[in-house]
Design an enzyme around this catalytic site. Structure first.
Site, PDB file in Angstrom:
ATOM      1  N   CYS A   1      -2.912   0.254  14.666  1.00 50.81           N
ATOM      2  CA  CYS A   1      -3.801   0.690  13.588  1.00 50.81           C
ATOM      3  C   CYS A   1      -4.927  -0.331  13.405  1.00 50.81           C
ATOM      4  O   CYS A   1      -4.687  -1.538  13.322  1.00 50.81           O
ATOM      5  CB  CYS A   1      -3.033   0.842  12.286  1.00 50.81           C
ATOM      6  SG  CYS A   1      -4.056   1.430  10.908  1.00 50.81           S
TER       7      CYS A   1
ATOM      8  N   ARG B   1      -6.823  -3.845   8.551  1.00 51.52           N
ATOM      9  CA  ARG B   1      -6.537  -5.276   8.475  1.00 51.52           C
ATOM     10  C   ARG B   1      -5.034  -5.519   8.573  1.00 51.52           C
ATOM     11  O   ARG B   1      -4.228  -4.835   7.939  1.00 51.52           O
ATOM     12  CB  ARG B   1      -7.066  -5.843   7.160  1.00 51.52           C
ATOM     13  CG  ARG B   1      -6.918  -7.361   7.045  1.00 51.52           C
ATOM     14  CD  ARG B   1      -7.565  -7.884   5.787  1.00 51.52           C
ATOM     15  NE  ARG B   1      -6.895  -7.360   4.590  1.00 51.52           N
ATOM     16  CZ  ARG B   1      -7.263  -7.649   3.342  1.00 51.52           C
ATOM     17  NH1 ARG B   1      -8.326  -8.422   3.146  1.00 51.52           N
ATOM     18  NH2 ARG B   1      -6.608  -7.143   2.315  1.00 51.52           N
TER      19      ARG B   1
ATOM     20  N   ASP C   1      15.267 -13.649  39.470  1.00 49.37           N
ATOM     21  CA  ASP C   1      14.255 -14.180  40.378  1.00 49.37           C
ATOM     22  C   ASP C   1      14.489 -15.680  40.573  1.00 49.37           C
ATOM     23  O   ASP C   1      14.487 -16.453  39.608  1.00 49.37           O
ATOM     24  CB  ASP C   1      12.859 -13.924  39.800  1.00 49.37           C
ATOM     25  CG  ASP C   1      11.754 -14.348  40.751  1.00 49.37           C
ATOM     26  OD1 ASP C   1      11.368 -13.540  41.600  1.00 49.37           O
ATOM     27  OD2 ASP C   1      11.296 -15.512  40.637  1.00 49.37           O
TER      28      ASP C   1
ATOM     29  N   THR D   1       0.811  -1.220   0.000  1.00 50.31           N
ATOM     30  CA  THR D   1       0.000   0.000   0.000  1.00 50.31           C
ATOM     31  C   THR D   1       0.840   1.263   0.000  1.00 50.31           C
ATOM     32  O   THR D   1       0.323   2.348  -0.294  1.00 50.31           O
ATOM     33  CB  THR D   1      -0.924   0.039   1.236  1.00 50.31           C
ATOM     34  OG1 THR D   1      -0.121   0.058   2.429  1.00 50.31           O
ATOM     35  CG2 THR D   1      -1.843  -1.166   1.260  1.00 50.31           C
TER      36      THR D   1
ATOM     37  N   CYS E   1      -0.322   6.786   7.391  1.00 47.75           N
ATOM     38  CA  CYS E   1      -1.702   6.296   7.364  1.00 47.75           C
ATOM     39  C   CYS E   1      -2.643   7.399   7.846  1.00 47.75           C
ATOM     40  O   CYS E   1      -2.422   8.002   8.899  1.00 47.75           O
ATOM     41  CB  CYS E   1      -1.814   5.065   8.254  1.00 47.75           C
ATOM     42  SG  CYS E   1      -3.489   4.448   8.487  1.00 47.75           S
TER      43      CYS E   1
ATOM     44  N   CYS F   1      -4.641   6.123  11.342  1.00 45.05           N
ATOM     45  CA  CYS F   1      -4.053   6.073  12.691  1.00 45.05           C
ATOM     46  C   CYS F   1      -3.077   7.213  12.971  1.00 45.05           C
ATOM     47  O   CYS F   1      -2.576   7.318  14.087  1.00 45.05           O
ATOM     48  CB  CYS F   1      -3.373   4.725  12.935  1.00 45.05           C
ATOM     49  SG  CYS F   1      -1.877   4.435  11.950  1.00 45.05           S
TER      50      CYS F   1
ATOM     51  N   TRP G   1      15.833  -6.071  40.036  1.00 48.83           N
ATOM     52  CA  TRP G   1      14.644  -6.904  40.272  1.00 48.83           C
ATOM     53  C   TRP G   1      13.476  -6.043  40.746  1.00 48.83           C
ATOM     54  O   TRP G   1      12.368  -6.143  40.229  1.00 48.83           O
ATOM     55  CB  TRP G   1      14.958  -7.980  41.318  1.00 48.83           C
ATOM     56  CG  TRP G   1      13.825  -8.956  41.526  1.00 48.83           C
ATOM     57  CD1 TRP G   1      13.687 -10.181  40.949  1.00 48.83           C
ATOM     58  CD2 TRP G   1      12.661  -8.773  42.360  1.00 48.83           C
ATOM     59  NE1 TRP G   1      12.520 -10.771  41.366  1.00 48.83           N
ATOM     60  CE2 TRP G   1      11.861  -9.932  42.227  1.00 48.83           C
ATOM     61  CE3 TRP G   1      12.206  -7.747  43.191  1.00 48.83           C
ATOM     62  CZ2 TRP G   1      10.658 -10.097  42.896  1.00 48.83           C
ATOM     63  CZ3 TRP G   1      10.993  -7.899  43.857  1.00 48.83           C
ATOM     64  CH2 TRP G   1      10.239  -9.065  43.720  1.00 48.83           C
TER      65      TRP G   1
ATOM     66  N   TYR H   1      10.079  -5.322  38.652  1.00 48.89           N
ATOM     67  CA  TYR H   1       8.807  -5.787  39.218  1.00 48.89           C
ATOM     68  C   TYR H   1       7.814  -4.637  39.295  1.00 48.89           C
ATOM     69  O   TYR H   1       6.619  -4.797  38.997  1.00 48.89           O
ATOM     70  CB  TYR H   1       9.050  -6.384  40.599  1.00 48.89           C
ATOM     71  CG  TYR H   1       7.828  -6.962  41.273  1.00 48.89           C
ATOM     72  CD1 TYR H   1       7.335  -8.205  40.908  1.00 48.89           C
ATOM     73  CD2 TYR H   1       7.168  -6.265  42.276  1.00 48.89           C
ATOM     74  CE1 TYR H   1       6.211  -8.746  41.517  1.00 48.89           C
ATOM     75  CE2 TYR H   1       6.049  -6.782  42.900  1.00 48.89           C
ATOM     76  CZ  TYR H   1       5.574  -8.035  42.519  1.00 48.89           C
ATOM     77  OH  TYR H   1       4.456  -8.557  43.126  1.00 48.89           O
TER      78      TYR H   1
ATOM     79  N   ARG I   1       4.138   6.800   3.042  1.00 40.07           N
ATOM     80  CA  ARG I   1       3.347   7.931   3.521  1.00 40.07           C
ATOM     81  C   ARG I   1       2.579   7.515   4.771  1.00 40.07           C
ATOM     82  O   ARG I   1       2.332   6.326   5.003  1.00 40.07           O
ATOM     83  CB  ARG I   1       2.364   8.413   2.450  1.00 40.07           C
ATOM     84  CG  ARG I   1       1.315   7.391   2.056  1.00 40.07           C
ATOM     85  CD  ARG I   1       0.316   7.981   1.075  1.00 40.07           C
ATOM     86  NE  ARG I   1      -0.659   6.995   0.643  1.00 40.07           N
ATOM     87  CZ  ARG I   1      -1.753   6.652   1.329  1.00 40.07           C
ATOM     88  NH1 ARG I   1      -1.970   7.216   2.513  1.00 40.07           N
ATOM     89  NH2 ARG I   1      -2.584   5.753   0.858  1.00 40.07           N
TER      90      ARG I   1
END
Length: 511
Positions: free
Chosen positions: A42, A45, A445, A34, A69, A72, A425, A429, A67
């Site tokens: 976005c 599809r 961990d 496209t 969209c 979005c 850690w 967390y 280019r």
């Protein structure tokens, strides 16, 4: 969130396939067929993997001949660092708007928290989301109003102020404009809530492993602040206008699509409705796309049986980032049960007593101010850890450290590591549970290392030694290592029936 340099094409495509908004601004997707580029979330599809390439900035995609969209709007701030592009700022701002920051502090307060001027933030939000902060906050108020109208019998006037409107007239005008009807037209038939008591439903994508989430929360209960029982969890809430409580019913839902978690709010001030709802959504990890997460993790034979056993597992979030951070420090190098006991003693000594309708919920967790003023030597833990708790609270009060999902994750992590007694850690967390980072793994961990080693041995694979080797194994689980870690932990989590007995309320101590 990591920069694109830390993400390979498979990781990027997995995020695009799930339309995960948490990766907006981290990279951009260009579609060869496209000639356009998009942000990962976005709604168009999903293109085939052979037709896409990934770029670290909008400017890079433009230089490659693509280019932006129009759907979005990915090109709001080209050439910005990953934490500073429009999508990242917009996501942080939207979380704060949902918590009611604009209603309480205005656009200036929102901009200050995100780290921009009000004018620049308005430009970013308009470019990225098609509306400025006032319009976005207005839409949030309208959505909250609709939920209350359709699910409670609260008077119209109470709903107007509970949703955050400044006047009933403003409420009526907004409902008419947004929904093309008046508030009475939206009024549902369900009700029974008294003033300050609301029975609501929170939408979650399914499958939803509510039982596993309850197991985790029940194993980490802090006396006085949290209680749990068969298929439910409840806790106190420190809200902007007063205290409150929330109780959620947590059951497994193996359907496909959208399910609902029942929640009951008890609020001292109905103006806190939106904030209480948003914080409950954080707790439930309500934004998770479990189908995409499960599909990605189940591709690894090491995790596949765990995913099959608990489809829709969530990362337990939290209602208050500062509380979570303090509890993480308390829990360093001690058992979960021991950390909960120590936290309960601190709650009894420094927390604010509250009256609630739920037995066992007796206190709010101590405020940062109370902890910052505490005598580190007298806290019920080793002195070095007590000093770390006080230093953390002081950083929140005096230095403006924010753990409310409005800050940049990398900047927050750096600020935490700069504090005495906080290592990787603890910082990671906090990022996983308070800042909702979906891609955290804790290679140091001990439980995670042992569980990975045991599962690899069962598969007849070479067992790595050391955190670096364990971390290398976890790279295959990106960008959802947080969920992989929770699957590992869940294998050793106590059953709810054993762990969820309501704890005895803390005893008030002299100060």
């Amino acid at each position: 969130m990591s920069l694109l340099a830390d993400l390979d094409d498979d990781v990027c495509y997995a995020a695009v396939r799930s339309r995960d908004r948490r990766f907006d601004g981290v990279f951009f997707t260009a579609v060869r067929t496209t000639g356009i580029y998009c942000r990962p979330s976005c709604p168009a599809r999903t293109p085939a993997p052979v037709n896409v390439s990934f770029h670290p900035t909008a400017a890079a995609a433009q230089a490659a001949g693509y280019r932006a969209c129009k759907r979005c709007r990915p090109d709001a701030t080209p050439d910005s660092p990953a934490w500073d592009v429009a999508a990242t700022a917009a996501g942080r701002a939207m979380r704060l708007i949902a918590d009611g920051v604009v209603d309480r502090e205005g656009v200036e307060g929102l901009a200050r928290r995100v780290g921009y001027t009000p004018r620049h933030l308005s430009r970013l939000l308009t470019a990225e989301l098609g509306a400025g902060p006032l319009a976005l906050a207005r839409a949030q108020r309208a959505q909250t109003a609709r939920v209350l109208l359709e699910t409670t019998d609260l008077p119209i006037t109470d709903i107007a102020f509970a949703a955050g409107f400044a006047s009933v007239r403003q409420f009526n005008d907004t409902v008419r404009e947004v929904y093309d009807t008046n508030p009475t037209g939206l009024r549902g038939r369900r009700g029974g809530a008294a003033r300050g008591s609301l029975d609501l439903r929170i939408a979650v994508r399914t499958p939803f492993a509510g039982g596993a989430l309850l197991d985790f929360l029940a194993a980490h209960l802090v006396p006085g602040v949290e209680v749990a029982g068969p298929e439910w969890y409840a806790r106190t809430l420190a809200l902007p206008h007063g205290p409150g409580t929330v109780r959620v019913d947590l059951r497994d839902d193996h359907s496909t699509g959208v399910g609902f978690v029942s929640a009951r709010l008890e609020l001292a001030d109905l103006r806190d409705t939106a904030a209480a709802l948003e914080r409950t959504r954080r707790l439930l990890d309500a934004a998770c796309d479990p189908v995409a997460v499960d599909a990605h993790l189940a591709a690894d034979p090491l995790l596949a049986p765990l995913v099959a056993a608990r489809p829709g597992l969530r990362v337990a979030g939290h209602v208050d980032g500062v509380e979570l951070a303090v509890r993480a420090v308390i829990g360093q190098q001690v058992s979960v049960a021991g950390a909960c006991t120590v936290a309960g003693r601190i709650v009894a000594d420094l927390g604010e007593p509250v009256r609630t309708e739920t037995p066992g919920l007796t206190h709010l967790f101590p405020t940062p101010e109370a902890l910052a003023e505490a005598d580190a030597e007298s806290l019920p833990m080793p002195r070095a850890r007590g000093r770390a708790v006080v230093a953390l609270a002081a950083a929140v009060v005096e230095d403006g450290l924010r753990l409310d999902r409005g800050g940049d994750r990398d900047a927050v992590r750096a600020a935490l590591l700069a504090l005495p007694g906080i290592g990787p850690w603890t910082a990671d967390y906090i990022a996983m549970r308070a800042l909702a980072d979906p891609d955290v793994f804790l290679p140091t961990d001990l439980a995670a290392r042992r569980l990975v080693a045991d599962r690899l041995a069962a598969l007849g694979r070479e067992v790595p030694s050391g955190p670096a080797a364990i971390d290398a194994v976890a790279q295959a689980w990106r960008p959802w290592r947080s969920y992989a870690l929770c699957h590992l932990w869940q294998t050793v989590m106590p059953a709810t029936a054993a762990a969820a007995a309501a704890p005895a309320p803390p005893t008030e101590k002299s100060r």
